[in-house]
Write an enzyme that holds these catalytic residues in place. Structure first.
Site, PDB file in Angstrom:
ATOM      1  N   HIS A  46      97.231  -5.381 -63.769  1.00  0.00           N
ATOM      2  CA  HIS A  46      97.489  -6.413 -64.574  1.00  0.00           C
ATOM      3  C   HIS A  46      96.236  -6.419 -65.712  1.00  0.00           C
ATOM      4  CE1 HIS A  46      98.531 -10.001 -66.674  1.00  0.00           C
ATOM      5  NE2 HIS A  46      98.444 -10.808 -65.872  1.00  0.00           N
TER       6      HIS A  46
ATOM      7  N   ARG B 156     106.285  -6.733 -68.994  1.00  0.00           N
ATOM      8  CA  ARG B 156     106.040  -6.896 -67.567  1.00  0.00           C
ATOM      9  C   ARG B 156     107.341  -6.382 -67.088  1.00  0.00           C
ATOM     10  NH1 ARG B 156     103.650 -11.923 -64.625  1.00  0.00           N
ATOM     11  NH2 ARG B 156     101.840 -11.078 -65.228  1.00  0.00           N
TER      12      ARG B 156
ATOM     13  N   LYS C  95     122.938  -5.056 -68.581  1.00  0.00           N
ATOM     14  CA  LYS C  95     124.417  -3.978 -68.540  1.00  0.00           C
ATOM     15  C   LYS C  95     123.784  -2.595 -68.169  1.00  0.00           C
ATOM     16  CE  LYS C  95     125.642  -6.248 -72.861  1.00  0.00           C
ATOM     17  NZ  LYS C  95     125.098  -6.283 -74.330  1.00  0.00           N
TER      18      LYS C  95
ATOM     19  N   ARG D 157     102.572 -17.778 -68.246  1.00  0.00           N
ATOM     20  CA  ARG D 157     101.434 -17.870 -68.889  1.00  0.00           C
ATOM     21  C   ARG D 157     101.127 -16.541 -69.537  1.00  0.00           C
ATOM     22  NH1 ARG D 157      97.821 -20.931 -66.560  1.00  0.00           N
ATOM     23  NH2 ARG D 157      99.125 -21.483 -64.914  1.00  0.00           N
ATOM     24  N   THR D 158     101.601 -15.274 -68.928  1.00  0.00           N
ATOM     25  CA  THR D 158     101.099 -14.148 -69.682  1.00  0.00           C
ATOM     26  C   THR D 158     101.987 -13.932 -70.986  1.00  0.00           C
ATOM     27  OG1 THR D 158     100.546 -13.063 -67.471  1.00  0.00           O
ATOM     28  CG2 THR D 158     100.869 -11.725 -69.460  1.00  0.00           C
TER      29      THR D 158
END
Lengths: 313, 143
Positions: free
Chosen positions: A133, A105, A84, A55-56
């Site tokens: 958020h 995020r 890595k 969604r975000t």
């Protein structure tokens, strides 16, 4: 102070005037979206999603694409150089030269703040663990402002998991800056708003807070009802869960006692805390809220980039 | 009364709250040095009732910020030619970098080793805490 070149890590990074600037532009974008279709032409949004978030991520991508910009990035740390063993600092330094603004995020709390210390371009926090958020908070604030006309003098109820819900913590903290805010906190005892947050709200902002376990008790006094999901595993015992689970499910029956112009909001995704029979009610605006999330992100990106928002309108 | 000779050149860490002396001794790794060091504990004090003192017969770098974090009552005297040439009071530091870790196991500062944990002083419910600059969790420092 201009928003150009700034980072958004915490909703409190911006003043009320700066938030208004974002909301005013988002309002214009809602009214005449096509007028802004080219303002980010030639600009690139980097999307650094160290954990999955459909969604975000999609709402950020949609926001950039709707302004004529381009998007690059990764949506899973397993497919990037992170797998890595590359550090956040190095990834950010490199990505800074690939994009003009980035959204990150990350499951570790404080990672976007760390990224902002190494980045040459604006960093937007797209959610860091259980911490913040901020673009969800901006979305929620824009939604209330558009539907109520103001963020002042509102009685806002938060219902469900108020202990672990970061959207609740961010929003309540941001709204406490607006005069006349009254908060009604509806949750089981185990999931009440954390004491340190409550005492800081009371000390700093002298807001009114009322706590209850019952949604029915207060639903007729509320201007905005912000629903959140309660996970069964958050309860300490099965008996409490069975006793309380239905009281935090909003259905048409409970809604009949509410004000005609009350807003029902939800950060989505919902599970069962709002019955589907509520969706058709005019008070249910959670899908509109999700849509407004695109516009608030468009406005935010445009202002952090410092593009000319008047060029095409 | 037990007597300990004064030092000619070095550092005296005085007014240590009784019981903290051994902790500071360990924190400064004074058990590993090769010059004379004396730890006095439970010394009668008009100010504190009883106190601990550390006398170091050498000039070493002492982190005043760290001492303030452990015990803000501490004074540090620099001795040269049997005389106090400098007296320093410790204070509770407003900002701390790298002296301790964030207690939040999910904080990014606990994962990436190049990150220096940074904290700002906050007082909550009359207690002293440090708020992490990254994840904003409150951590109390204890040794």
């Amino acid at each position: 102070m201009s928003l150009k070149g700034r980072h958004l890590i915490d909703p409190n990074d911006f003043t009320m005037e700066e938030l208004n600037e974002i909301f005013n532009l988002a309002d214009r974008m809602v009214e005449e979206r096509d007028a802004f279709g080219e303002i980010c032409k030639g600009k690139i949004l980097g999307t650094l999603f160290y954990e999955p978030s459909t969604r975000t991520r999609l709402s950020f991508e949609s926001a950039m694409l709707r302004m004529g910009g381009k998007v690059l990035g990764f949506s899973d740390a397993g497919t990037s150089s992170v797998s890595k063993g590359e550090s956040i600092a190095d990834t950010i330094r490199v990505l800074s030269s690939y994009a003009d603004v980035m959204v990150m995020r990350h499951p570790k709390e404080g990672a976007p703040k760390l990224a902002s210390e190494y980045s040459f371009i604006p960093v937007i926090n797209g959610g860091d663990g259980g911490h913040q958020h901020p673009t969800q908070t901006l979305t929620d604030m824009l939604t209330i402002r558009r539907y109520k006309g103001t963020l002042e003098n509102q009685t806002i109820a938060f219902c469900g998991d108020l202990k672990f819900g970061r959207t609740v913590h961010s929003l309540i903290s941001a709204l406490s800056n607006y005069k006349g805010s009254k908060f009604v906190l509806i949750s089981p005892a185990e999931l009440r708003l954390p004491g340190h947050l409550k005492s800081s709200l009371l000390e700093k902002h002298n807001v009114s807070i009322y706590e209850t376990e019952s949604l029915e008790e207060v639903i007729n006094q509320i201007d905005v009802l912000y629903m959140t999901r309660i996970q069964k595993e958050r309860f300490f015992n099965e008996a409490d869960y069975m006793r309380l689970k239905d009281s935090y499910i909003l259905d048409r029956h409970k809604l009949k006692d509410s004000k005609e112009d009350m807003l029902v909001m939800h950060p989505l995704p919902r599970v069962n805390e709002i019955s589907y029979d509520v969706d058709d009610d005019k008070r249910a605006i959670y899908f509109k809220q999700a849509e407004l999330g695109i516009y608030v992100r468009m406005a935010l990106i445009a202002l952090l980039l410092g593009v000319n928002v008047n060029a095409y309108s | 009364m037990l007597t300990v000779n004064s030092i000619n050149c070095g550092i005296v860490i005085d007014h240590i709250t009784a019981g903290n002396g051994i902790k500071i001794f360990e924190k400064l790794k004074l058990d590993e040095v090769n010059f004379p060091v004396v730890l006095l504990i439970n010394v009668p004090s008009s100010k504190l009732g009883k106190k601990d003192i550390i006398k170091i017969e050498n000039k070493i770098d002492v982190d005043i910020t760290m001492l303030g974090l452990i015990d803000p009552e501490i004074t540090v005297n620099i001795i040269e030619n049997d005389k106090i040439v400098k007296k320093m009071n410790t204070v509770i530091p407003k900002e701390v970098q790298g002296l301790f870790k964030c207690k939040n196991p999910r904080c990014v500062s606990n994962f990436d080793e190049y990150v220096t944990p940074k904290f700002r002083l906050v007082k909550a419910n009359g207690k002293i805490h440090y708020r992490c600059n990254y994840c904003e969790e409150l951590t109390s420092y204890s040794i």
